[in-house]
Write a protein that holds these residues in place. Structure first.
Motif, short mmCIF file in Angstrom:
data_model
loop_
_atom_site.label_atom_id
_atom_site.label_comp_id
_atom_site.label_asym_id
_atom_site.label_seq_id
_atom_site.Cartn_x
_atom_site.Cartn_y
_atom_site.Cartn_z
N CYS A 1 -13.19 -39.86 20.55
CA CYS A 1 -12.25 -39.62 19.46
C CYS A 1 -12.51 -40.64 18.34
O CYS A 1 -12.56 -41.84 18.61
CB CYS A 1 -10.82 -39.76 19.97
N CYS B 1 -8.95 -42.95 18.17
CA CYS B 1 -8.49 -43.85 19.24
C CYS B 1 -9.63 -44.32 20.13
O CYS B 1 -9.45 -45.25 20.92
CB CYS B 1 -7.39 -43.18 20.07
N CYS C 1 -7.55 -34.30 20.14
CA CYS C 1 -7.58 -35.42 21.09
C CYS C 1 -6.29 -35.45 21.89
O CYS C 1 -5.21 -35.51 21.32
CB CYS C 1 -7.78 -36.74 20.33
N CYS D 1 -5.35 -37.81 23.72
CA CYS D 1 -4.81 -39.16 23.81
C CYS D 1 -3.93 -39.50 22.61
O CYS D 1 -2.77 -39.83 22.76
CB CYS D 1 -5.95 -40.15 23.96
N CYS D 2 -4.50 -39.38 21.39
CA CYS D 2 -3.74 -39.80 20.21
C CYS D 2 -3.22 -38.62 19.40
O CYS D 2 -2.56 -38.82 18.39
CB CYS D 2 -4.57 -40.73 19.34
N CYS E 1 -4.72 -36.59 17.44
CA CYS E 1 -5.32 -36.27 16.14
C CYS E 1 -6.15 -35.00 16.30
O CYS E 1 -6.46 -34.56 17.40
CB CYS E 1 -6.17 -37.42 15.62
#
Ligand SMILES: [Zn+2]
Length: 89
Positions: free
Chosen positions: A7, A10, A31, A33-34, A36
């Motif tokens: 990513c 992140c 993503c 995780c973050c 985006c």
């Protein structure tokens, strides 16, 4: 399908391709995780390429910064002349 780069925001390897219906449909990399999202593209391959290119561009840009804490969405938008991230809230 090509491998997804980390990513660009992140740095985690937790991207996956998403699909937006409407207007013929668009693919993008998201993503987990973050949260985006990369650029929307008409094919999966292009969405992956755009995501990976975004990562390369950002990493090259960050490498050139003297103060590596100084980058943010606004400075990236100025640099690239377009919004880089569509982050969901
Ligand atoms: Zn991320």
């Amino acid at each position: 399908m090509k491998d997804l780069a980390r990513c660009p925001f992140c740095g985690f390897e937790d991207g996956e391709v998403g699909y937006l219906p409407g207007g013929g449909g668009y693919y993008y990399v998201h993503c987990n995780c973050c949260e985006c999202r990369g650029p929307t593209c008409p094919t999966q391959d292009r969405a992956v390429n755009a995501w990976n290119k975004l990562n390369e561009e950002l990493m090259a840009y960050i490498d050139r910064l003297e103060d590596k804490t100084a980058y943010d969405d606004e400075s990236l938008e100025k640099l690239f002349g377009r919004p880089i991230f569509l982050r969901s809230v």
